[in-house]
Enzyme design. Structure first.
Site, PDB file in Angstrom:
ATOM      1  N   ILE A 133      -7.123  -7.204  -3.175  1.00 16.77           N
ATOM      2  CA  ILE A 133      -6.541  -6.966  -4.503  1.00 16.77           C
ATOM      3  C   ILE A 133      -6.227  -5.470  -4.501  1.00 16.77           C
ATOM      4  O   ILE A 133      -7.068  -4.649  -4.115  1.00 16.77           O
ATOM      5  CB  ILE A 133      -7.508  -7.357  -5.638  1.00 16.77           C
ATOM      6  CG1 ILE A 133      -6.934  -7.023  -7.024  1.00 16.77           C
ATOM      7  CG2 ILE A 133      -8.874  -6.738  -5.490  1.00 16.77           C
ATOM      8  CD1 ILE A 133      -7.804  -7.557  -8.185  1.00 16.77           C
ATOM      9  N   SER A 134      -5.012  -5.098  -4.903  1.00 19.67           N
ATOM     10  CA  SER A 134      -4.604  -3.692  -4.809  1.00 19.67           C
ATOM     11  C   SER A 134      -5.396  -2.819  -5.777  1.00 19.67           C
ATOM     12  O   SER A 134      -5.932  -3.295  -6.787  1.00 19.67           O
ATOM     13  CB  SER A 134      -3.111  -3.560  -5.110  1.00 19.67           C
ATOM     14  OG  SER A 134      -2.373  -4.366  -4.228  1.00 19.67           O
ATOM     15  N   GLN A 135      -5.405  -1.532  -5.462  1.00 17.44           N
ATOM     16  CA  GLN A 135      -6.010  -0.492  -6.318  1.00 17.44           C
ATOM     17  C   GLN A 135      -5.383  -0.594  -7.726  1.00 17.44           C
ATOM     18  O   GLN A 135      -4.168  -0.792  -7.846  1.00 17.44           O
ATOM     19  CB  GLN A 135      -5.630   0.823  -5.643  1.00 17.44           C
ATOM     20  CG  GLN A 135      -6.003   2.083  -6.316  1.00 17.44           C
ATOM     21  CD  GLN A 135      -5.260   3.259  -5.654  1.00 17.44           C
ATOM     22  OE1 GLN A 135      -4.300   3.072  -4.913  1.00 17.44           O
ATOM     23  NE2 GLN A 135      -5.716   4.445  -5.936  1.00 17.44           N
TER      24      GLN A 135
END
Ligand code: SAM
Length: 216
Positions: A60-62
């Protein structure tokens, strides 16, 4: 752990100081319970300033990158949006707070099923998920006002440019498999215009119009 306080801190310490201004975007980040999209054993990192593993070698991206991509699309309540790379379902939930309809495609069935279960639990009725190669787009639902590709691509998949509406926007990490430039593409009079946003690192987009499986 008080997740509401952590969410407020994420907005105030990670998003606002880096220039995320759109009030609707900031409110969506305050509302969506990011920790629910993250495997239980990693939930203490749910609101941290880095990507978190979600299984199948994916992440899951930043939070800041999710916010930046969302803000760049200049979304409105009537938009129909296509997301490539459902992953945890978090970005889809953020989009669903801001637009009319979200279509999202994930290549791993395990991730798509888990995302679907969480999104149903939250009661979203404006998100459709399918398992498959997102580089082919979602022809039956096209055209889209906005397209977001949340995996790194060597180029812009042709079917997606065809499924983007005139004056539509598409955002993607464009470049090599290990480092890319977040790029905003606009379709104007049938032609694509490109704007570089910033450097970034995403997992690869694997599919017919992306990278081959050896990068997966
Ligand atoms: N948007 C996601 C979220 O909110 O959790 C994060 C996405 S993760 C950085 C990238 C995702 O793209 C991975 O789940 C990966 O399996 C998926 N992916 C890669 N190539 C794909 C393709 N051709 N079609 C659909 N999904 C793809």
């Amino acid at each position: 752990m008080d997740y509401e306080i952590l969410r407020e801190r994420m907005v105030r310490e990670q998003l606002m100081p880096r220039g995320i201004k759109n009030q609707r975007v900031l409110d969506a980040f305050r509302k969506v319970e990011r920790h629910k999209f993250i495997p239980e054993n990693l939930r203490n990192s749910a609101y941290a300033d880095f990507p978190v593993p979600i299984g199948e070698g994916q992440t899951i991206s930043q939070p800041y990158i999710v916010a930046l991509m969302t803000e760049c699309l200049n979304l409105n309540g009537q938009d129909k949006v296509l997301e490539i790379g459902t992953g945890s379902g978090y970005q889809a939930a953020i989009l669903a707070e801001l637009v009319k309809e979200v279509y999202t495609i994930e290549r791993f069935e395990t991730l798509a099923k888990r995302a679907e279960a969480i999104l149903n639990e939250f009661g979203y009725t404006n998100i459709k998920i399918k398992v498959g190669d997102g580089t082919l787009g979602w022809e039956e639902a096209a055209p889209f006002n906005k397209i977001i590709i949340t995996a790194a691509s060597p180029g812009i998949p042709l079917p997606l440019t065809e499924q983007l509406k005139e004056n539509g926007k598409l955002i993607l990490p464009l470049g090599e498999s290990f480092s890319q430039v977040l790029t905003l593409v606009e379709k104007k009079k049938g032609k694509l215009e490109f704007m570089d946003i910033c450097g970034c690192v995403f997992v690869p987009l694997v599919g017919k119009h992306g990278w081959s499986n050896r990068y997966a």
